[in-house]
Design a protein around this motif. Structure first.
Motif, PDB file in Angstrom:
ATOM      1  N   ASP A 267       0.813  -1.337  -0.080  1.00 37.34           N
ATOM      2  CA  ASP A 267      -0.052   0.064  -0.006  1.00 37.34           C
ATOM      3  C   ASP A 267       0.656   1.219  -0.117  1.00 37.34           C
ATOM      4  OD1 ASP A 267      -2.365  -1.414   0.024  1.00 37.34           O
ATOM      5  OD2 ASP A 267      -2.395  -1.645   2.096  1.00 37.34           O
ATOM      6  N   ASN A 268       2.134   1.087   0.069  1.00 37.80           N
ATOM      7  CA  ASN A 268       3.005   2.432   0.013  1.00 37.80           C
ATOM      8  C   ASN A 268       3.472   2.349  -1.453  1.00 37.80           C
ATOM      9  OD1 ASN A 268       5.298   3.909  -0.100  1.00 37.80           O
ATOM     10  ND2 ASN A 268       5.866   3.416   2.050  1.00 37.80           N
ATOM     11  N   GLU A 269       2.720   3.583  -1.971  1.00 40.14           N
ATOM     12  CA  GLU A 269       2.876   3.738  -3.720  1.00 40.14           C
ATOM     13  C   GLU A 269       4.348   3.647  -4.322  1.00 40.14           C
ATOM     14  OE1 GLU A 269       1.011   6.761  -7.095  1.00 40.14           O
ATOM     15  OE2 GLU A 269       0.229   6.473  -5.060  1.00 40.14           O
ATOM     16  N   SER A 270       5.183   4.450  -3.450  1.00 40.55           N
ATOM     17  CA  SER A 270       6.538   4.847  -4.139  1.00 40.55           C
ATOM     18  C   SER A 270       7.404   3.544  -3.781  1.00 40.55           C
ATOM     19  CB  SER A 270       7.201   5.992  -3.415  1.00 40.55           C
ATOM     20  OG  SER A 270       7.108   5.798  -2.070  1.00 40.55           O
ATOM     21  N   VAL A 271       7.351   2.972  -2.574  1.00 41.25           N
ATOM     22  CA  VAL A 271       7.967   1.766  -2.414  1.00 41.25           C
ATOM     23  C   VAL A 271       7.489   0.466  -3.180  1.00 41.25           C
ATOM     24  CG1 VAL A 271       8.784   0.113  -0.593  1.00 41.25           C
ATOM     25  CG2 VAL A 271       8.617   2.545  -0.259  1.00 41.25           C
ATOM     26  N   ALA A 272       6.346   0.321  -3.234  1.00 41.94           N
ATOM     27  CA  ALA A 272       5.641  -0.770  -3.928  1.00 41.94           C
ATOM     28  C   ALA A 272       6.121  -0.857  -5.422  1.00 41.94           C
ATOM     29  CB  ALA A 272       3.996  -0.944  -3.874  1.00 41.94           C
ATOM     30  N   GLY A 273       5.903   0.421  -5.962  1.00 48.74           N
ATOM     31  CA  GLY A 273       6.368   0.471  -7.308  1.00 48.74           C
ATOM     32  C   GLY A 273       7.846   0.026  -7.671  1.00 48.74           C
TER      33      GLY A 273
ATOM     34  N   LYS B 155      17.111   3.102  -4.900  1.00 40.16           N
ATOM     35  CA  LYS B 155      16.236   2.724  -6.371  1.00 40.16           C
ATOM     36  C   LYS B 155      17.371   1.823  -6.995  1.00 40.16           C
ATOM     37  CE  LYS B 155      14.027   7.209  -6.193  1.00 40.16           C
ATOM     38  NZ  LYS B 155      13.840   8.293  -7.114  1.00 40.16           N
ATOM     39  N   ARG B 156      18.027   0.718  -6.288  1.00 39.41           N
ATOM     40  CA  ARG B 156      18.883  -0.208  -7.068  1.00 39.41           C
ATOM     41  C   ARG B 156      18.532  -1.430  -6.441  1.00 39.41           C
ATOM     42  NH1 ARG B 156      22.875   2.956  -9.476  1.00 39.41           N
ATOM     43  NH2 ARG B 156      24.082   1.215  -9.754  1.00 39.41           N
ATOM     44  N   LEU B 157      18.730  -2.620  -7.362  1.00 42.57           N
ATOM     45  CA  LEU B 157      18.733  -3.820  -6.916  1.00 42.57           C
ATOM     46  C   LEU B 157      20.049  -4.261  -6.099  1.00 42.57           C
ATOM     47  CD1 LEU B 157      17.181  -6.890  -7.175  1.00 42.57           C
ATOM     48  CD2 LEU B 157      18.629  -7.070  -9.206  1.00 42.57           C
ATOM     49  N   ILE B 158      20.094  -4.751  -5.078  1.00 38.57           N
ATOM     50  CA  ILE B 158      21.303  -5.064  -4.088  1.00 38.57           C
ATOM     51  C   ILE B 158      21.332  -6.527  -4.330  1.00 38.57           C
ATOM     52  CG2 ILE B 158      22.436  -5.126  -1.875  1.00 38.57           C
ATOM     53  CD1 ILE B 158      21.656  -2.289  -3.109  1.00 38.57           C
ATOM     54  N   ILE B 159      22.675  -6.981  -4.781  1.00 40.92           N
ATOM     55  CA  ILE B 159      23.037  -8.088  -4.881  1.00 40.92           C
ATOM     56  C   ILE B 159      24.057  -8.726  -4.030  1.00 40.92           C
ATOM     57  CG2 ILE B 159      24.009 -10.198  -6.626  1.00 40.92           C
ATOM     58  CD1 ILE B 159      23.092  -8.383  -8.771  1.00 40.92           C
ATOM     59  N   PRO B 160      23.565  -9.549  -2.812  1.00 39.57           N
ATOM     60  CA  PRO B 160      24.709  -9.549  -1.697  1.00 39.57           C
ATOM     61  C   PRO B 160      25.713 -10.811  -1.978  1.00 39.57           C
ATOM     62  CG  PRO B 160      22.568 -10.773  -1.333  1.00 39.57           C
ATOM     63  CD  PRO B 160      22.333  -9.975  -2.621  1.00 39.57           C
ATOM     64  N   PHE B 161      26.800 -10.385  -1.525  1.00 41.53           N
ATOM     65  CA  PHE B 161      28.035 -11.355  -1.791  1.00 41.53           C
ATOM     66  C   PHE B 161      28.070 -12.045  -0.370  1.00 41.53           C
ATOM     67  CE2 PHE B 161      30.656  -9.420  -5.284  1.00 41.53           C
ATOM     68  CZ  PHE B 161      29.474  -9.002  -6.113  1.00 41.53           C
TER      69      PHE B 161
ATOM     70  N   SER C 170      17.169  -1.296  -2.194  1.00 44.33           N
ATOM     71  CA  SER C 170      17.357  -0.264  -1.144  1.00 44.33           C
ATOM     72  C   SER C 170      16.711   0.981  -1.473  1.00 44.33           C
ATOM     73  CB  SER C 170      18.872   0.237  -1.398  1.00 44.33           C
ATOM     74  OG  SER C 170      19.346   1.314  -0.441  1.00 44.33           O
ATOM     75  N   VAL C 171      15.824   1.292  -0.240  1.00 43.72           N
ATOM     76  CA  VAL C 171      14.848   2.111  -0.598  1.00 43.72           C
ATOM     77  C   VAL C 171      15.388   3.812  -0.408  1.00 43.72           C
ATOM     78  CG1 VAL C 171      12.491   3.041   0.473  1.00 43.72           C
ATOM     79  CG2 VAL C 171      12.846   0.715   0.270  1.00 43.72           C
ATOM     80  N   ASP C 172      16.254   3.968   0.664  1.00 45.94           N
ATOM     81  CA  ASP C 172      16.610   5.325   1.103  1.00 45.94           C
ATOM     82  C   ASP C 172      18.057   5.333   1.348  1.00 45.94           C
ATOM     83  OD1 ASP C 172      16.856   3.953   3.621  1.00 45.94           O
ATOM     84  OD2 ASP C 172      15.333   4.947   4.442  1.00 45.94           O
ATOM     85  N   ASP C 173      18.973   4.532   0.828  1.00 43.43           N
ATOM     86  CA  ASP C 173      20.405   4.728   1.065  1.00 43.43           C
ATOM     87  C   ASP C 173      20.806   5.733   0.102  1.00 43.43           C
ATOM     88  OD1 ASP C 173      23.044   3.281   2.111  1.00 43.43           O
ATOM     89  OD2 ASP C 173      23.338   3.811   0.167  1.00 43.43           O
ATOM     90  N   PHE C 174      21.803   6.598   0.747  1.00 44.63           N
ATOM     91  CA  PHE C 174      22.025   7.800  -0.046  1.00 44.63           C
ATOM     92  C   PHE C 174      22.802   7.352  -1.622  1.00 44.63           C
ATOM     93  CE2 PHE C 174      25.533  10.881  -1.417  1.00 44.63           C
ATOM     94  CZ  PHE C 174      24.866  11.976  -1.105  1.00 44.63           C
ATOM     95  N   THR C 175      23.553   6.260  -1.598  1.00 38.64           N
ATOM     96  CA  THR C 175      24.373   5.945  -2.522  1.00 38.64           C
ATOM     97  C   THR C 175      23.514   4.839  -3.439  1.00 38.64           C
ATOM     98  OG1 THR C 175      26.427   6.529  -1.770  1.00 38.64           O
ATOM     99  CG2 THR C 175      26.542   5.049  -3.764  1.00 38.64           C
ATOM    100  N   HIS C 176      22.935   4.033  -2.921  1.00 41.30           N
ATOM    101  CA  HIS C 176      22.423   2.851  -3.490  1.00 41.30           C
ATOM    102  C   HIS C 176      20.765   2.614  -3.413  1.00 41.30           C
ATOM    103  CE1 HIS C 176      26.218   0.832  -3.598  1.00 41.30           C
ATOM    104  NE2 HIS C 176      26.450   1.548  -2.653  1.00 41.30           N
TER     105      HIS C 176
END
Length: 214
Positions: free
Chosen positions: A88-94, A129-135, A121-127
């Motif tokens: 129900d969080n429009e910006s995050v859900a998108g 709006k990016r897909l995070i692939i963990p190592f 990552s929703v609100d990280d300064f650098t990352h």
């Protein structure tokens, strides 16, 4: 010249040579000082500086505290409960839908060497709006990560966490297979059994040690 400094992440990145440094590593490179000598000098003026480094006694140098982490505001897109929570969080859900659709299109959810988790990552300064692939390292702990932009107007497309990163795929190695298949990036590695991804064009010293070990 494309040398950038990311203050919230505490690292430098050069897009010309595809190399990154933590603040302390960059200072050591620029001044030609050892980490130990540089820390001692810096702490004369800023006692709490570089708190992730610990000076050892008897002039035996220093060691870096190891921490496992992800960017700020990460949501696990492989966890249906987390995804449902933000429906129900429009910006995050998108953003989540964009990441999930990308993973489905690239078949990351069914890849033979896929990671246990994938994040946005929703609100990280650098990352953000990016897909995070963990190592994950050999102990199955997240030691570093790479992020991929989910929007065409956000550059660079890929960013890899600074430092002596492990390989992507260390936790999925089958010892019965006598080969490792080294790829530049983690996504290519996901489709190869015993594929490991550097997250860059050149291996770090830690990655070199890992290859020699195996």
């Amino acid at each position: 010249r494309r040398l950038y400094y990311f203050p919230s992440e505490h690292y430098f990145y050069c897009f010309n040579c595809n190399r990154s440094w933590s603040e302390i590593e960059w200072l050591c490179t620029a001044t030609n000082m050892s980490t130990t000598d540089l820390l001692r000098e810096v702490r004369q003026f800023i006692p709490d500086a570089c708190s992730d480094y610990v000076l050892r006694s008897n002039d035996q140098g220093c060691t870096k505290r190891v921490e496992y982490f992800l960017p700020d505001g990460c949501i696990d897109i492989c966890d249906s409960k987390q995804v449902s929570y933000y429906k129900d969080n429009e910006s995050v859900a998108g953003m989540l839908k964009l990441a999930i659709d990308y993973c489905k299109k690239r078949r990351l959810f069914t890849a033979i060497n896929r990671p246990p988790t994938l994040y946005v990552s929703v609100d990280d300064f650098t990352h953000s709006k990016r897909l995070i692939i963990p190592f994950y390292n050999e102990l199955n702990k997240i030691e570093s990560y790479q992020s991929r932009s989910l929007y065409s107007d956000i550059h660079p497309k890929y960013l890899t966490k600074v430092g002596e990163k492990c390989f992507y795929g260390e936790n999925n190695i089958d010892q019965n297979i006598p080969y490792l298949f080294v790829q530049e990036g983690p996504i290519d590695s996901m489709f190869v059994q015993n594929g490991i991804g550097m997250g860059g064009a050149k291996p770090t010293e830690k990655q070199g040690d890992f290859l020699r070990k195996h």
